[in-house]
Design an enzyme around this catalytic site. Structure first.
Site, PDB file in Angstrom:
ATOM      1  N   SER A 124       0.837  -1.199   0.000  1.00 35.00           N
ATOM      2  CA  SER A 124       0.000   0.000   0.000  1.00 35.00           C
ATOM      3  C   SER A 124       0.872   1.249   0.000  1.00 35.00           C
ATOM      4  O   SER A 124       1.994   1.239   0.526  1.00 35.00           O
ATOM      5  CB  SER A 124      -0.848  -0.032   1.272  1.00 35.00           C
ATOM      6  OG  SER A 124      -1.391   1.222   1.521  1.00 35.00           O
ATOM      7  N   TYR A 149      -2.144  -1.550  10.946  1.00 31.00           N
ATOM      8  CA  TYR A 149      -2.402  -2.097   9.606  1.00 31.00           C
ATOM      9  C   TYR A 149      -1.248  -1.729   8.657  1.00 31.00           C
ATOM     10  O   TYR A 149      -0.678  -2.591   7.996  1.00 31.00           O
ATOM     11  CB  TYR A 149      -3.731  -1.558   9.040  1.00 31.00           C
ATOM     12  CG  TYR A 149      -3.829  -1.754   7.547  1.00 31.00           C
ATOM     13  CD1 TYR A 149      -4.048  -3.014   7.003  1.00 31.00           C
ATOM     14  CD2 TYR A 149      -3.657  -0.679   6.661  1.00 31.00           C
ATOM     15  CE1 TYR A 149      -4.100  -3.198   5.623  1.00 31.00           C
ATOM     16  CE2 TYR A 149      -3.709  -0.853   5.291  1.00 31.00           C
ATOM     17  CZ  TYR A 149      -3.935  -2.117   4.778  1.00 31.00           C
ATOM     18  OH  TYR A 149      -3.973  -2.303   3.417  1.00 31.00           O
ATOM     19  N   LYS A 153       1.897  -3.972   6.513  1.00 29.73           N
ATOM     20  CA  LYS A 153       2.274  -3.898   5.096  1.00 29.73           C
ATOM     21  C   LYS A 153       3.783  -3.677   4.973  1.00 29.73           C
ATOM     22  O   LYS A 153       4.456  -4.308   4.168  1.00 29.73           O
ATOM     23  CB  LYS A 153       1.507  -2.765   4.400  1.00 29.73           C
ATOM     24  CG  LYS A 153       0.032  -3.038   4.277  1.00 29.73           C
ATOM     25  CD  LYS A 153      -0.253  -4.159   3.302  1.00 29.73           C
ATOM     26  CE  LYS A 153      -1.492  -4.923   3.635  1.00 29.73           C
ATOM     27  NZ  LYS A 153      -1.690  -6.154   2.900  1.00 29.73           N
ATOM     28  N   ARG A 294      -9.148  14.717  10.668  1.00 31.90           N
ATOM     29  CA  ARG A 294      -9.151  13.447  11.406  1.00 31.90           C
ATOM     30  C   ARG A 294      -7.701  13.095  11.723  1.00 31.90           C
ATOM     31  O   ARG A 294      -6.830  13.250  10.866  1.00 31.90           O
ATOM     32  CB  ARG A 294      -9.764  12.401  10.468  1.00 31.90           C
ATOM     33  CG  ARG A 294     -10.214  11.155  11.098  1.00 31.90           C
ATOM     34  CD  ARG A 294     -11.076  10.350  10.130  1.00 31.90           C
ATOM     35  NE  ARG A 294     -10.432  10.082   8.839  1.00 31.90           N
ATOM     36  CZ  ARG A 294     -10.922   9.245   7.936  1.00 31.90           C
ATOM     37  NH1 ARG A 294     -12.038   8.591   8.155  1.00 31.90           N
ATOM     38  NH2 ARG A 294     -10.296   9.065   6.768  1.00 31.90           N
TER      39      ARG A 294
END
Ligand SMILES: NC(=O)c1ccc[n+]([C@@H]2O[C@H](COP(=O)([O-])OP(=O)(O)OC[C@H]3O[C@@H](n4cnc5c(N)ncnc54)[C@H](O)[C@@H]3O)[C@@H](O)[C@H]2O)c1
Length: 338
Positions: A124, A149, A153, A294
């Site tokens: 990613s 996460y 990767k 965010r």
């Protein structure tokens, strides 16, 4: 040639299985359906005209995995199986490390023991973090991702580099930017499980009335319209890149190969541009409100995908409007199934 596709009932996996079948590969899917459903297998058959072999189990079950390798002569693997929800990975990091890395290592052990090469890994653009320069090419320095996460990767990439070097194997690390859209048949697409993390599923669900309003997280970023910019790549274009990457690996005469490719369009689109494109392509309205930024969101990320074009002969071809049109068709299909 027989290819093991893990996570082959998932979003990107199912599109790639179709491309593999249409290019003459035999496909074996292992998917535990933790984030997919069985009807996708039927729909793959409807689209491709062939039904892949399917085993429903968790790749952490080593003994079941070994049985698949005993029963079939496997020539390569595309490993999509992973948990992928960034927010959830912060709450359950161990689940993410265990699922994403143990599954990977189990398959690699089989490859090592049985002398199989040709391994493709779903990585990613998260491995670049907020890069200092845009567009991002493959030489851009990596930054430790904020989420567990993202770390799986980056760790997955490192495991594969060591694997290729120590055991003389051929691997390809594909760094996806932001996959969107659905198959033109409207029979395959991203399944909405829970509240979507990603922009496009959220936009789609808002347009269909499942969500009241889209929240746009920040309009004070240093971008032309103030909203965050990403590189949205159409999932069928992305699926095609996997077939090209696999064909290249298989044609390589060197024993050890570590290929790394960015898969994106090369063009950044802002959140507001995506909303406008969706409204234009589908003639619907997407109500939205602007919220505070965010935590953990980066400002901008888009790819320089020239290396994939040069070495794989692959290039993203589908426009944002067209990709977003297919998303809406998929949403209508999902609603017709209820
Ligand atoms: N979709 C994205 O935005 C994106 C971006 C970059 C990278 N990726 C990576 O691409 C890959 C595919 O993503 P996707 O969007 O298709 O996700 P997805 O959740 O739709 O597909 C993953 C599939 O793997 C299966 N799976 C998960 N763990 C398993 C296990 N232990 N054993 C067997 N099956 C298991 C799930 O049931 C699911 O069908 C993932 O590795 C993901 O991290 C996705």
């Amino acid at each position: 040639m027989t290819i093991l596709v893990t996570g082959g009932l998932g979003y990107i996996g199912s599109h790639t299985v179709v491309e593999l079948l249409q290019n003459g590969f035999q496909v074996i899917i292992v998917d535990d359906m933790s984030n997919s459903e069985k009807f996708i297998l039927d729909n793959i058959e409807k689209v491709a005209g062939k039904r892949p072999v399917f085993f429903p189990f968790d790749l952490r079950r080593k003994e079941l995995l070994a049985q698949v390798f005993d029963a079939y002569e496997i020539d390569g693997c595309i490993n999509f199986a992973a948990f992928k929800a960034v927010g959830e990975s912060q709450e359950k990091p161990l689940d993410y490390y265990e699922n994403n890395l143990f599954s990977l290592i189990n398959i690699l052990q089989e490859f090592k023991n049985r002398n199989i090469s040709n391994f493709i890994f779903s990585s990613s653009c998260t491995v670049y973090g907020q890069a200092d320069q845009q567009p991002i090419d493959e030489d851009t320095p990596l930054k430790t991702p904020e989420s567990s996460y993202g770390k799986t990767k980056q760790m997955g990439e490192e495991i594969l580099k060591d694997f290729a070097t120590a055991y003389k194997k051929k691997v390809s690390l594909l760094r996806y930017f932001n996959p969107i859209g659905s198959h033109p048949s409207a029979l395959l697409g991203e399944l909405p499980i829970g509240i979507p993390n990603n922009l496009v599923p959220y936009v789609t669900q808002t347009a269909s009335g499942i969500r009241e309003q889209l929240s746009i997280w920040g309009n004070d970023y240093d971008t032309p319209d103030g909203t965050a910019v990403r590189d949205y790549i159409y999932v069928v274009d992305l699926a095609k890149a996997h077939v090209k990457a696999l064909q290249k690996l298989m044609a390589e005469t060197s024993e050890t190969v570590i290929d790394i490719y960015n898969l994106g369009t090369g063009k950044g689109s802002s959140v507001l541009e995506v909303v406008e494109s969706f409204e234009r392509a589908n003639d619907v309205k997407v109500p939205y409100k602007i919220c505070d930024r965010r935590d953990g969101d980066i400002t901008v990320a888009y790819a320089n995908a020239d290396k994939a074009e040069r070495e794989l002969g692959w290039k993203a071809e589908t426009s944002l409007d067209e990709a977003l049109r297919t998303t809406w068709e998929w949403q209508k299909y999902l609603e017709s199934r209820k």
